[in-house]
Design a protein around this motif. Sequence first.
Motif, PDB file in Angstrom:
ATOM      1  N   MET A  43       0.765  -1.248   0.028  1.00 21.19           N
ATOM      2  CA  MET A  43       0.085  -0.058   0.080  1.00 21.19           C
ATOM      3  C   MET A  43       0.952   1.316   0.062  1.00 21.19           C
ATOM      4  O   MET A  43       0.575   2.273  -0.620  1.00 21.19           O
ATOM      5  N   ALA A  44       1.889   1.261   0.950  1.00 22.72           N
ATOM      6  CA  ALA A  44       2.964   2.385   0.966  1.00 22.72           C
ATOM      7  C   ALA A  44       3.447   2.628  -0.616  1.00 22.72           C
ATOM      8  O   ALA A  44       3.469   3.749  -1.056  1.00 22.72           O
ATOM      9  N   ALA A  45       3.839   1.303  -1.377  1.00 26.55           N
ATOM     10  CA  ALA A  45       4.373   1.648  -2.579  1.00 26.55           C
ATOM     11  C   ALA A  45       3.403   2.283  -3.501  1.00 26.55           C
ATOM     12  O   ALA A  45       3.617   3.121  -4.476  1.00 26.55           O
ATOM     13  N   ALA A  46       2.033   1.624  -3.717  1.00 29.50           N
ATOM     14  CA  ALA A  46       0.915   2.224  -4.310  1.00 29.50           C
ATOM     15  C   ALA A  46       0.789   3.716  -4.056  1.00 29.50           C
ATOM     16  O   ALA A  46       0.435   4.503  -4.803  1.00 29.50           O
ATOM     17  N   CYS A  47       0.731   4.196  -2.813  1.00 31.10           N
ATOM     18  CA  CYS A  47       0.505   5.421  -2.327  1.00 31.10           C
ATOM     19  C   CYS A  47       1.660   6.393  -2.977  1.00 31.10           C
ATOM     20  O   CYS A  47       1.321   7.437  -3.276  1.00 31.10           O
ATOM     21  N   ALA A  48       2.936   5.806  -2.822  1.00 25.84           N
ATOM     22  CA  ALA A  48       4.026   6.553  -3.394  1.00 25.84           C
ATOM     23  C   ALA A  48       3.988   6.809  -4.875  1.00 25.84           C
ATOM     24  O   ALA A  48       4.102   7.857  -5.542  1.00 25.84           O
ATOM     25  N   TRP A  49       3.562   5.771  -5.603  1.00 26.49           N
ATOM     26  CA  TRP A  49       3.549   5.889  -7.082  1.00 26.49           C
ATOM     27  C   TRP A  49       2.336   7.068  -7.318  1.00 26.49           C
ATOM     28  O   TRP A  49       2.359   7.622  -8.167  1.00 26.49           O
ATOM     29  N   ALA A  50       1.223   7.113  -6.447  1.00 23.71           N
ATOM     30  CA  ALA A  50      -0.006   7.864  -6.999  1.00 23.71           C
ATOM     31  C   ALA A  50       0.536   9.150  -6.559  1.00 23.71           C
ATOM     32  O   ALA A  50       0.069  10.270  -7.276  1.00 23.71           O
ATOM     33  N   GLU A  51       1.587   9.621  -5.643  1.00 20.12           N
ATOM     34  CA  GLU A  51       2.061  10.978  -5.106  1.00 20.12           C
ATOM     35  C   GLU A  51       2.794  11.317  -6.268  1.00 20.12           C
ATOM     36  O   GLU A  51       2.747  12.627  -6.539  1.00 20.12           O
ATOM     37  N   HIS A  52       3.690  10.282  -6.660  1.00 19.69           N
ATOM     38  CA  HIS A  52       4.663  10.595  -7.813  1.00 19.69           C
ATOM     39  C   HIS A  52       3.944  11.240  -9.202  1.00 19.69           C
ATOM     40  O   HIS A  52       4.519  12.122  -9.760  1.00 19.69           O
ATOM     41  N   HIS A  53       2.806  10.463  -9.451  1.00 13.53           N
ATOM     42  CA  HIS A  53       2.012  10.598 -10.633  1.00 13.53           C
ATOM     43  C   HIS A  53       0.697  11.449 -10.167  1.00 13.53           C
ATOM     44  O   HIS A  53      -0.129  11.565 -11.259  1.00 13.53           O
TER      45      HIS A  53
END
Length: 128
Positions: free
Chosen positions: A97-107
């Motif tokens: 989930m942290a990886a998915a949130c980091a991805w969403a924040e980056h994009h």
Amino acid sequence: MREPLPADMFEELCPSSLNPIRFGDKWAGLVIRCLEGGPRRFSELRVPLSRVTPKVLTRSLRSLERDGLIKRTVYAEATPHVEYELTPLGRSMLEPMAAACAWAEHHWDELLDARESYDTAPHLDQAG
């Protein structure tokens, strides 16, 4: 005494709510994030999840419990109450989930632009 969950934990436009990757139902990922710091009562979860109706939150909690991601404990004390907490299986969701949130924040900008473009474009009323 545990620290209360912040009311603005999930502002309408935050990476967690913008994330197109779903973990369970629409609210499951946010519930899991709320339980990251330890057990919480239903009323505590309602603070940052104020956009979720009690009925829908209950459904989400039951679904997470059914999947083995959270544990529901009933305390039959002078003032009976229920607490929800992550199971080890539920805790194992925190890293992806942290990886998915980091991805969403980056994009973030790309996601917002895509959604705005889609929402303002004319769409056919028919599938296809």
